[in-house]
Design a protein around this motif. Structure first.
Motif, mmCIF file in Angstrom:
data_model
loop_
_atom_site.group_PDB
_atom_site.id
_atom_site.type_symbol
_atom_site.label_atom_id
_atom_site.label_comp_id
_atom_site.label_asym_id
_atom_site.label_seq_id
_atom_site.Cartn_x
_atom_site.Cartn_y
_atom_site.Cartn_z
ATOM 1 N N ILE A 53 -4.274 -6.461 -9.418
ATOM 2 C CA ILE A 53 -5.543 -6.493 -8.770
ATOM 3 C C ILE A 53 -6.692 -6.311 -9.687
ATOM 4 O O ILE A 53 -6.576 -5.498 -10.730
ATOM 5 C CB ILE A 53 -5.795 -5.354 -7.865
ATOM 6 N N LYS A 253 -5.279 -0.694 -16.155
ATOM 7 C CA LYS A 253 -5.889 -1.082 -15.004
ATOM 8 C C LYS A 253 -7.432 -1.071 -15.229
ATOM 9 O O LYS A 253 -8.197 0.042 -15.692
ATOM 10 C CB LYS A 253 -5.508 -0.644 -13.738
ATOM 11 N N THR A 263 -11.829 4.327 -5.035
ATOM 12 C CA THR A 263 -11.759 5.880 -5.383
ATOM 13 C C THR A 263 -11.204 5.775 -6.787
ATOM 14 O O THR A 263 -11.095 4.689 -7.455
ATOM 15 C CB THR A 263 -10.370 6.560 -4.532
ATOM 16 N N LYS A 265 -8.484 6.535 -7.625
ATOM 17 C CA LYS A 265 -6.998 6.554 -7.540
ATOM 18 C C LYS A 265 -6.354 5.257 -7.166
ATOM 19 O O LYS A 265 -5.460 4.968 -6.917
ATOM 20 C CB LYS A 265 -6.339 7.679 -6.733
ATOM 21 N N ASN A 266 -7.465 4.100 -7.034
ATOM 22 C CA ASN A 266 -7.369 2.880 -6.617
ATOM 23 C C ASN A 266 -7.989 1.859 -7.449
ATOM 24 O O ASN A 266 -8.824 2.374 -7.969
ATOM 25 C CB ASN A 266 -7.383 2.894 -5.057
ATOM 26 N N VAL A 267 -7.528 0.473 -7.317
ATOM 27 C CA VAL A 267 -8.369 -0.376 -7.724
ATOM 28 C C VAL A 267 -8.518 -1.604 -6.700
ATOM 29 O O VAL A 267 -7.407 -2.045 -6.062
ATOM 30 C CB VAL A 267 -7.840 -0.923 -9.175
ATOM 31 N N VAL A 268 -9.636 -2.001 -6.120
ATOM 32 C CA VAL A 268 -10.092 -2.927 -4.974
ATOM 33 C C VAL A 268 -10.400 -4.260 -5.844
ATOM 34 O O VAL A 268 -11.577 -3.884 -6.605
ATOM 35 C CB VAL A 268 -10.993 -2.297 -4.388
ATOM 36 N N GLU A 380 -9.360 11.735 -16.158
ATOM 37 C CA GLU A 380 -9.479 10.312 -16.261
ATOM 38 C C GLU A 380 -10.546 9.768 -15.350
ATOM 39 O O GLU A 380 -10.885 10.489 -14.442
ATOM 40 C CB GLU A 380 -8.215 9.571 -15.556
ATOM 41 N N MET B 7 -1.305 10.698 -2.837
ATOM 42 C CA MET B 7 -2.556 9.916 -2.989
ATOM 43 C C MET B 7 -3.003 9.129 -1.754
ATOM 44 O O MET B 7 -4.239 9.193 -1.534
ATOM 45 C CB MET B 7 -2.414 8.937 -4.251
ATOM 46 N N HIS B 11 -7.419 7.942 -0.324
ATOM 47 C CA HIS B 11 -8.142 6.940 -0.282
ATOM 48 C C HIS B 11 -8.249 6.452 1.256
ATOM 49 O O HIS B 11 -8.783 5.172 1.489
ATOM 50 C CB HIS B 11 -7.744 5.878 -1.199
ATOM 51 N N ILE B 131 -5.965 -3.623 -2.089
ATOM 52 C CA ILE B 131 -5.985 -2.455 -2.935
ATOM 53 C C ILE B 131 -4.959 -2.040 -3.559
ATOM 54 O O ILE B 131 -3.684 -2.117 -2.812
ATOM 55 C CB ILE B 131 -6.428 -0.985 -1.716
ATOM 56 N N ALA B 132 -4.878 -1.656 -4.770
ATOM 57 C CA ALA B 132 -3.730 -1.274 -5.615
ATOM 58 C C ALA B 132 -3.815 0.153 -5.877
ATOM 59 O O ALA B 132 -5.049 0.629 -6.193
ATOM 60 C CB ALA B 132 -3.280 -1.994 -6.686
ATOM 61 N N GLU B 133 -2.744 1.007 -5.986
ATOM 62 C CA GLU B 133 -2.761 2.366 -6.648
ATOM 63 C C GLU B 133 -3.067 2.343 -8.058
ATOM 64 O O GLU B 133 -2.613 1.553 -8.630
ATOM 65 C CB GLU B 133 -1.271 2.916 -6.283
ATOM 66 N N ARG B 134 -3.743 3.425 -8.508
ATOM 67 C CA ARG B 134 -3.619 3.971 -9.774
ATOM 68 C C ARG B 134 -2.802 5.038 -9.735
ATOM 69 O O ARG B 134 -2.516 5.877 -9.162
ATOM 70 C CB ARG B 134 -4.841 4.412 -10.165
ATOM 71 N N HIS B 135 -1.969 5.056 -11.020
ATOM 72 C CA HIS B 135 -1.009 6.056 -11.208
ATOM 73 C C HIS B 135 -1.490 6.893 -12.564
ATOM 74 O O HIS B 135 -2.080 6.395 -13.271
ATOM 75 C CB HIS B 135 0.276 5.584 -11.348
ATOM 76 N N PRO B 136 -1.492 8.253 -12.642
ATOM 77 C CA PRO B 136 -1.899 8.937 -13.797
ATOM 78 C C PRO B 136 -1.180 8.244 -15.042
ATOM 79 O O PRO B 136 0.166 8.140 -14.897
ATOM 80 C CB PRO B 136 -1.567 10.429 -13.511
ATOM 81 N N ILE B 137 -2.141 8.387 -15.981
ATOM 82 C CA ILE B 137 -1.450 7.784 -17.378
ATOM 83 C C ILE B 137 -0.349 8.903 -17.884
ATOM 84 O O ILE B 137 0.775 8.590 -18.578
ATOM 85 C CB ILE B 137 -2.400 7.648 -18.389
#
Ligand code: HEM
Ligand code: FES
Lengths: 556, 355
Positions: A53, A253, A263, A265-268, A380, B7, B11, B131-137
């Motif tokens: 995404i 990302k 947020t 914690k996500n990417v849209v 982050e 998580m 969101h 929507i995709a999740e981010r994960h902590p690096i």
């Protein structure tokens, strides 16, 4: 393969390797994909990335312009190497360009003339190469600004900022070297400038000069050496950095602006395949097409008009490509200071500009680390800042740009003098003063402007948006009707967080012993107050304040 | 999967829409995230006719590209290269038809592919946001521990910390091996020695007019003009011409002897004819502009200005010191000659330069 274990493992065969059953029904494309996956394991890579995404915003295209102009530069550059002869050997010109008939010149200059006049399409490719270089550096600067002003360089992207920074630095230098290769009168002047700058370095200057030029200026080596550096060394390093840069963009990302549903914690956004493949792939062709078109109608660096380089000749309007203009400004506005003592000369008039040139880049490289240290922020960040919500950072960025522009003006002091009917003296002195004062003014004005915009946001949240409709109240007063912002807007405008300044540790520790607070700690607390103090942020309105005011309106 | 579960709560919009009029408040007292707005359909998503029109438009772009490529090849064959072929195209001016035709057709063939692809993406490909999740690096503490443990184990097995002799000699070897690479660069060029201090000028060498190549009679140097000269033993055909002219180039002026303010400068001239190095002492551009009333010369590169009536001292600009003067006289036929070499280095300043 040893036969005696093949029996034992045959059962496991089906697990390693894509199933052989039903091969007939498989599409040829699928079969070849399986073949590749069997050796490279690409499916796992594709699984993570095919539908990756990407958030959408026009400013995220700036990095793409850098990428595409770099590719265009490589493609056209390789073509040029097929015809260009990087040699300083002397020849007499007998080509198609009559004004230079019978003139002595280097083979480099002759081959550049031949590319322009005798190779069909050669001039076009030369011009595309040069225009793409101009676009490349401009795009990098603007891309860097977008990354800077939105705070996209914060953790975890500091290293990617450094990669980008190195690309900018190398890109500018490679452009300078390319400009030097045709060995025309302008490019030779640039090489001479560089010689003088190198000679000004204390202690080692003359050694560096002799080693770089292979002897005294101009010698016979500088163009072939620049050629290797320009076409092989620097592009090679840049290619590596660029790949690393893009891998990190994928890995981290992309950042996104605040908004409903977005947020930390996500990417849209939309998936790489198909939307971004089509848009980004298409954008490459748009950029290439526009640059080709510009090269068809606008001439750049018409070397035949300047003539071959001779150290005792100069063209009066010698100007470097625009991105090197600020170094020209530095060297022009610097007074001719020189210290002569004990049989040595310290050529400060040239050396100080050289050092400031370096410093202008160093501040770019270290800024993310500096800001991280001041704010003490270890988290982050994936939601971008709006520039107004970080007034100190925005002010510093604008101050840098102001300095850059002042130096650019200084670099063209003769042009400005003739166009504005002022003396060169006056322009030079104005630039000298502005060199110190300009960035400070730019910083203060920008910071105030940001604060004004924050205040306006707050107003908009609390009192709604002006609708342009005027209403007459029963007692005769006219008021403009304000419309409440929708929830999306209210959230978007207040999604940024506002930190408090770092506090100094208490003056006495828990045992009542007086603590010594180092001056560095104090400095940091001061700077932090500068970033997060009341002069740099307007407290964003809470829902409660909003409720009070809106219910107040009801009483009217 | 646990990290994802943790998580997913965050969101989710904190509250649903349309909750009794006023804005929805989040836990921290600010406005709550209403969540991603619903996807809105475009015309082409719901109207098959519109979609078909968009499809035709995309195809038109791709067709245009093909045509332009044919045009490119045709232009390559039809138009002649070279500087003599020019046409006037409004409003650009005179252009080479070959360059113009190739550039325009190439530009169109590329641009049209891009326009087609982008139009396709915007009208026909789904514009639904995902929507995709981010994960902590950062790794989890367990992974971190594991890595450190592995490293310690590896390090222990190598004996690197324990066997100091191996460690120290290895560091020594690694530190020394790049020296070979450094040494290899020695032959990039000669040492500076005194090379920058001297020029080709020597006592008794005649001056030669740069344009005519002839020796210069003192009377040939006119008041108000700048004459460029080089040493008589130097020729444009010489192998080292560029290197020598970069240091030996001279400019000659004639001043009224009374106008010369600097006594030594006047003495080094011949009846008011003075010879100065043409190479700017700033970063080495050749000086080319002369203002006869003031006797100032100006370097076109960064506007350093020198007063030739006062020993070529710097009166403006970034240059750090005066232009060196060559002591001249005439030989028995009246031709100008050098009475001495330059006594100070010409050109830009450098560390070893002494004056
Ligand atoms: C060869 C030159 C460069 C190329 C090809 C390039 C390419 C890109 C691309 C395609 C992106 C993703 C799209 C975008 O955010 O625009 C990106 C992101 C980024 N670039 Fe560059 N860039 C270059 C130079 C620079 C420079 C000079 C800097 C800063 C000093 C920089 C810093 C960054 C950072 C920090 C990101 C991550 C931004 C984010 O995720 O929001 N890049 N770059
Ligand atoms: S080289 Fe003459 S002023 Fe700079």
């Amino acid at each position: 393969m040893s036969t005696h274990i093949s029996d034992a493992t045959s059962g496991a065969h089906e697990e390693i390797g894509h199933s052989e059953a039903g091969v007939e029904q498989k599409h040829l494309g699928e079969k070849s994909a399986d073949w590749v996956d069997g050796r490279l394991g690409v499916y796992n890579l594709a699984k993570a990335n095919l539908r990756k995404i990407f958030p959408d915003h026009w400013s995220f295209m700036l990095g793409e312009i850098c990428l595409y102009s770099f590719i265009i530069i490589i493609l056209t550059g390789v073509y040029l190497t097929l015809f260009f002869n990087p040699s300083m050997g002397e020849v007499v010109y007998h080509g198609t360009y009559t004004p230079l008939q019978g003139i002595k010149m280097s083979e480099a200059y002759k081959s550049a003339l031949d590319i322009s006049f005798d190779v069909r399409g050669g001039l076009l490719i030369r011009q595309i190469h040069h225009w793409a270089a101009i676009v490349f550096v401009a795009a990098m600067l603007v891309h860097m600004m977008r990354v800077f002003f939105t705070g996209a360089f914060r953790k975890p992207r500091e290293i990617n900022w450094l990669f980008g920074f190195l690309l900018l630095f190398l890109g500018m230098f490679d452009g300078f070297m390319g400009y030097s290769l045709p060995d025309d009168l302008l490019s030779g002047t640039g090489i001479r400038f560089m010689e003088g700058a190198i000679l000004s370095v204390p202690l080692v200057g003359t050694y560096l000069q002799m080693f770089l030029y292979g002897g005294q200026f101009p010698g016979n080596d500088i163009i072939p050496r620049f050629f290797t550096i320009h076409v092989l060394l620097i592009p090679g390093i840049m290619l590596g950095l660029l790949v690393a840069h893009l891998i990190l963009v994928f890995y981290h990302k992309h950042t996104q602006f605040a908004g409903p549903g977005r947020t930390e914690k996500n990417v849209v956004g939309m998936p790489l395949m198909p939307v971004y493949m089509a848009k980004a792939g298409g954008f490459f062709f748009l950029v290439f097409g526009v640059i080709a078109f510009v090269s068809a109608i606008a001439s750049v660096n018409p070397i035949w008009e300047y003539g071959p380089y001779r150290p005792d000749q100069v063209s009066t309007d010698a100007q470097p490509d625009w991105y090197m203009g600020f170094s020209e400004g530095l060297i022009r506005i610097m007074p001719g200071w020189e210290i002569r003592a004990w049989g040595h000369t310290l050529e400060l008039g040239v050396f100080i500009p050289l050092v400031i040139f370096g410093l202008m880049f160093v501040v770019i490289a270290i800024y993310p680390f500096l800001e991280g240290w001041i704010t003490g922020d270890k988290r982050e960040h994936h939601i971008l800042d709006r520039p107004r919500n970080a007034p100190v950072r925005t002010g510093l960025g604008v101050a840098w740009i102001a300095e850059y522009i002042i130096l650019l003006v200084g670099g063209g002091n003769d042009l400005f003098a003739t166009h504005l009917h002022l003396s060169i003296d006056a322009i030079t002195w104005a630039c000298r003063v502005l060199f110190f004062v300009g960035p400070v003014i730019a910083f203060m004005v920008t910071k105030r402007w940001c604060m004004g915009l924050q205040r306006r946001d707050k107003d908009k949240i609390l009192h709604g948006r002006e609708t342009g409709t005027i209403k007459r109240l029963p007692h005769g007063e006219f008021i403009e009707v304000h419309a409440q912002l929708p929830q999306e807007e209210l959230f978007r405008l207040t999604a940024h967080e506002q930190s408090a300044p770092a506090e100094l540790p208490a003056a006495v520790d828990e045992n009542g012993v007086k603590r010594k607070i180092g001056s560095i700690t104090k400095l940091r607390a001061k700077l932090s107050a500068g970033y997060f103090g009341p002069q740099s942020q307007i407290a964003k309105p809470t829902a409660e304040e909003h409720a009070e005011i809106t219910s107040g309106h009801g009483h009217h | 999967m646990t990290s994802q579960d943790n998580m997913s709560e965050e969101h989710l919009p904190e509250a649903a829409h349309g909750h009794g009029g006023g804005p929805v408040v989040s836990k921290d007292g600010y406005f709550a995230d209403p969540g991603l707005p619903p996807h809105e359909h475009r015309r082409t998503d719901i109207d098959e006719k519109a979609a078909r029109r968009a499809e035709r438009q995309v195809a038109m772009w791709f067709l245009l590209s093909m045509l332009a490529t044919v045009g490119f090849i045709a232009s390559y064959v039809i138009f002649k290269p070279g500087p003599t072929h020019h046409v006037f195209i409004w409003p650009i001016g005179n252009v080479s038809p070959l360059n113009f035709a190739l550039g325009v057709t190439l530009g169109i063939s590329l641009f049209a592919i891009g326009a087609g692809a982008v139009h396709w993406a915007r009208t026909l490909m789904s514009d639904e946001e995902h929507i995709a999740e981010r994960h902590p690096i950062e790794a989890t503490p367990e992974v971190r521990e594991q890595v450190f443990a592995d490293f310690r184990q590896g390090s222990k097995e190598s004996g690197f910390g324990r066997r100091k002799l191996i460690r120290n000699t290895m560091i020594g070897a690694m530190a020394m091996v790049p020296l070979s690479a450094v040494v290899l660069f020695r032959d990039l060029g000669p040492l500076p020695e005194k090379k920058l201090d001297t020029t080709g000028w020597k006592a008794g060498m005649l001056l030669k007019n740069m344009n005519t190549g002839e020796p210069i009679q003192a009377s040939d140097v006119q008041v108000g003009s700048l004459t460029f000269a080089m040493p008589a033993d130097l020729s444009e055909d010489d192998e080292d011409f560029q290197e020598r002219i970069a240091k030996d180039a001279l400019m000659l002026v004639r001043l009224q002897p009374g106008d010369i303010k600097d006594k030594k400068s006047a003495d080094w001239g011949y009846h008011g004819v003075l010879a100065f190095s043409k190479i700017c002492t700033h970063v080495g551009c050749p000086i080319s502009l002369y203002e006869q009333q003031t006797h100032h010369v100006l370097c076109p590169c960064h506007q350093s200005t020198f007063d030739l009536s006062d020993g070529a001292r710097v009166i403006f600009g970034p240059a750090g010191h005066a232009l060196p003067q060559l002591q001249i006289g005439v030989d028995n036929t009246g031709n100008l000659e050098a009475l001495n070499g330059f006594t100070v280095p010409v050109g830009p300043g450098f560390w070893e330069r002494s004056e």
